[in-house]
Design a protein around this motif. Structure first.
Motif, mmCIF file in Angstrom:
data_model
loop_
_atom_site.group_PDB
_atom_site.id
_atom_site.type_symbol
_atom_site.label_atom_id
_atom_site.label_comp_id
_atom_site.label_asym_id
_atom_site.label_seq_id
_atom_site.Cartn_x
_atom_site.Cartn_y
_atom_site.Cartn_z
ATOM 1 N N ILE A 67 0.851 -1.183 0.000
ATOM 2 C CA ILE A 67 0.000 0.000 0.000
ATOM 3 C C ILE A 67 0.891 1.239 0.000
ATOM 4 C CG2 ILE A 67 -1.710 1.322 1.297
ATOM 5 C CD1 ILE A 67 -2.817 -1.320 2.294
ATOM 6 N N LEU A 68 0.680 2.107 -0.976
ATOM 7 C CA LEU A 68 1.431 3.342 -1.086
ATOM 8 C C LEU A 68 0.721 4.463 -0.329
ATOM 9 C CD1 LEU A 68 2.216 3.214 -4.923
ATOM 10 C CD2 LEU A 68 3.585 2.327 -3.024
ATOM 11 N N LYS A 69 1.443 5.533 -0.090
ATOM 12 C CA LYS A 69 0.864 6.693 0.602
ATOM 13 C C LYS A 69 -0.306 7.261 -0.183
ATOM 14 C CE LYS A 69 0.948 10.606 3.122
ATOM 15 N NZ LYS A 69 -0.299 11.267 2.963
ATOM 16 N N ALA A 70 -0.233 7.241 -1.508
ATOM 17 C CA ALA A 70 -1.304 7.756 -2.359
ATOM 18 C C ALA A 70 -2.592 6.953 -2.195
ATOM 19 C CB ALA A 70 -0.869 7.754 -3.817
ATOM 20 N N HIS A 71 -2.493 5.688 -1.801
ATOM 21 C CA HIS A 71 -3.665 4.829 -1.654
ATOM 22 C C HIS A 71 -4.198 4.789 -0.232
ATOM 23 C CE1 HIS A 71 -1.926 2.517 -5.307
ATOM 24 N NE2 HIS A 71 -2.649 3.553 -5.693
ATOM 25 N N LEU A 72 -3.477 5.387 0.688
ATOM 26 C CA LEU A 72 -3.845 5.352 2.103
ATOM 27 C C LEU A 72 -5.000 6.300 2.369
ATOM 28 C CD1 LEU A 72 -2.720 3.956 4.680
ATOM 29 C CD2 LEU A 72 -1.459 6.045 5.094
ATOM 30 N N GLY A 73 -6.115 5.759 2.863
ATOM 31 C CA GLY A 73 -7.266 6.584 3.197
ATOM 32 C C GLY A 73 -7.188 7.079 4.625
ATOM 33 N N GLY A 114 -1.460 -6.706 6.775
ATOM 34 C CA GLY A 114 -0.082 -6.407 6.428
ATOM 35 C C GLY A 114 0.678 -5.880 7.622
ATOM 36 N N VAL A 115 1.863 -5.352 7.366
ATOM 37 C CA VAL A 115 2.728 -4.802 8.405
ATOM 38 C C VAL A 115 3.086 -3.380 7.998
ATOM 39 C CG1 VAL A 115 4.955 -5.046 9.578
ATOM 40 C CG2 VAL A 115 3.639 -7.066 8.977
ATOM 41 N N THR A 116 2.977 -2.434 8.929
ATOM 42 C CA THR A 116 3.271 -1.046 8.609
ATOM 43 C C THR A 116 4.761 -0.861 8.322
ATOM 44 O OG1 THR A 116 3.509 -0.531 10.955
ATOM 45 C CG2 THR A 116 1.370 -0.094 9.953
ATOM 46 N N ALA A 117 5.049 -0.073 7.310
ATOM 47 C CA ALA A 117 6.433 0.247 6.972
ATOM 48 C C ALA A 117 6.908 1.457 7.759
ATOM 49 C CB ALA A 117 6.559 0.523 5.479
ATOM 50 N N ARG A 118 5.969 2.317 8.127
ATOM 51 C CA ARG A 118 6.266 3.533 8.874
ATOM 52 C C ARG A 118 5.195 3.740 9.938
ATOM 53 N NH1 ARG A 118 9.636 3.470 5.135
ATOM 54 N NH2 ARG A 118 10.560 5.183 4.013
ATOM 55 N N SER A 119 5.486 4.563 10.922
ATOM 56 C CA SER A 119 4.494 4.896 11.949
ATOM 57 C C SER A 119 3.477 5.881 11.361
ATOM 58 C CB SER A 119 5.173 5.505 13.171
ATOM 59 O OG SER A 119 5.744 6.745 12.828
ATOM 60 N N THR A 120 2.407 6.140 12.108
ATOM 61 C CA THR A 120 1.368 7.051 11.637
ATOM 62 C C THR A 120 1.930 8.447 11.368
ATOM 63 O OG1 THR A 120 -0.263 5.837 12.930
ATOM 64 C CG2 THR A 120 -0.903 8.010 12.184
ATOM 65 N N THR A 122 4.464 8.239 -3.480
ATOM 66 C CA THR A 122 4.905 6.945 -4.020
ATOM 67 C C THR A 122 5.607 6.064 -2.988
ATOM 68 O OG1 THR A 122 6.950 7.942 -4.776
ATOM 69 C CG2 THR A 122 5.128 7.838 -6.367
ATOM 70 N N ALA A 123 5.694 6.517 -1.753
ATOM 71 C CA ALA A 123 6.370 5.743 -0.710
ATOM 72 C C ALA A 123 5.452 4.655 -0.161
ATOM 73 C CB ALA A 123 6.813 6.665 0.423
ATOM 74 N N VAL A 124 6.041 3.539 0.236
ATOM 75 C CA VAL A 124 5.289 2.411 0.780
ATOM 76 C C VAL A 124 4.947 2.685 2.244
ATOM 77 C CG1 VAL A 124 5.395 -0.047 1.345
ATOM 78 C CG2 VAL A 124 6.367 0.776 -0.790
ATOM 79 N N CYS A 125 3.667 2.507 2.585
ATOM 80 C CA CYS A 125 3.216 2.697 3.969
ATOM 81 C C CYS A 125 2.958 1.368 4.675
ATOM 82 C CB CYS A 125 1.938 3.530 4.018
ATOM 83 S SG CYS A 125 2.207 5.252 3.632
ATOM 84 N N VAL A 126 2.431 0.395 3.925
ATOM 85 C CA VAL A 126 2.092 -0.904 4.509
ATOM 86 C C VAL A 126 2.612 -2.002 3.592
ATOM 87 C CG1 VAL A 126 0.230 -2.428 5.293
ATOM 88 C CG2 VAL A 126 0.007 0.034 5.582
#
Length: 181
Positions: free
Chosen positions: A113-119, A145-151, A160-164
């Protein structure tokens, strides 16, 4: 079919706690009917006690599956959660992520899941924490999934960065049908 050994139980509950935390107690002490976790063919099953008692009369080599498969142990001894456990993970999840409609299909095809797709994301979600992924339309669980970064870090990322990181999704029912027993 046998109970989990102490080492298997420790590994299994550590993995499960990444997603549902202390809500594991709700799985073990259900008010409606007692349930238990059982090990069969390197897989962990969650089943009611009365079904377990009936299954004892079936020989092990004739028993394919019973109850809900929560996942399987790899040859190296690690535990991998299966998509069949999503109903229980979604019910007791501590941290949740909601995906925009344009991000649902890429996730269901096995992509991160990318930042652009994060609701939305649950407040104070730490990095490398297990999360359940929901659709923005109707709060339907899509996978986990597993979070790549904190909130806090997710808010500052470029689109374009990966969040999950993807772990499993409901599209697996079609892609890996023969492996889900």
């Amino acid at each position: 079919m046998r109970p989990l050994t102490e080492e298997e139980t420790k590994t299994f509950f550590e993995k499960l706690a990444k997603y549902i935390g202390k809500n594991i107690l709700h799985l073990l002490s259900r008010p409606d009917t007692p349930h238990t976790f059982r090990f069969h063919n390197n897989r962990v099953y969650y089943l009611p006690d009365h079904i377990h008692n009936l299954a004892l009369s079936v020989p092990r080599d004739h028993l394919i599956s019973l109850g809900t498969c929560f996942g399987k142990f790899t040859k190296s001894g690690k535990f991998r959660l299966s998509i069949t456990a999503l109903d229980f993970l979604a019910q007791y999840a501590v941290y949740k992520v909601w995906v925009k409609p344009n991000g649902e299909m890429p996730f269901l095809y096995g992509n991160n899941i990318l930042k652009a797709h994060l609701g939305r994301i649950t407040e104070d979600t730490p990095e490398h924490q297990g999360v359940v992924i929901y659709s923005m339309a109707g709060d339907v669980p899509l996978g986990f999934g597993v979070t790549a970064r904190s909130t806090a870090e997710c808010r500052r990322l470029e689109p374009t960065a990966v969040c999950v990181f993807w772990q499993a999704d409901v599209g697996e029912y079609l892609r890996a049908e023969e492996h889900l027993t």
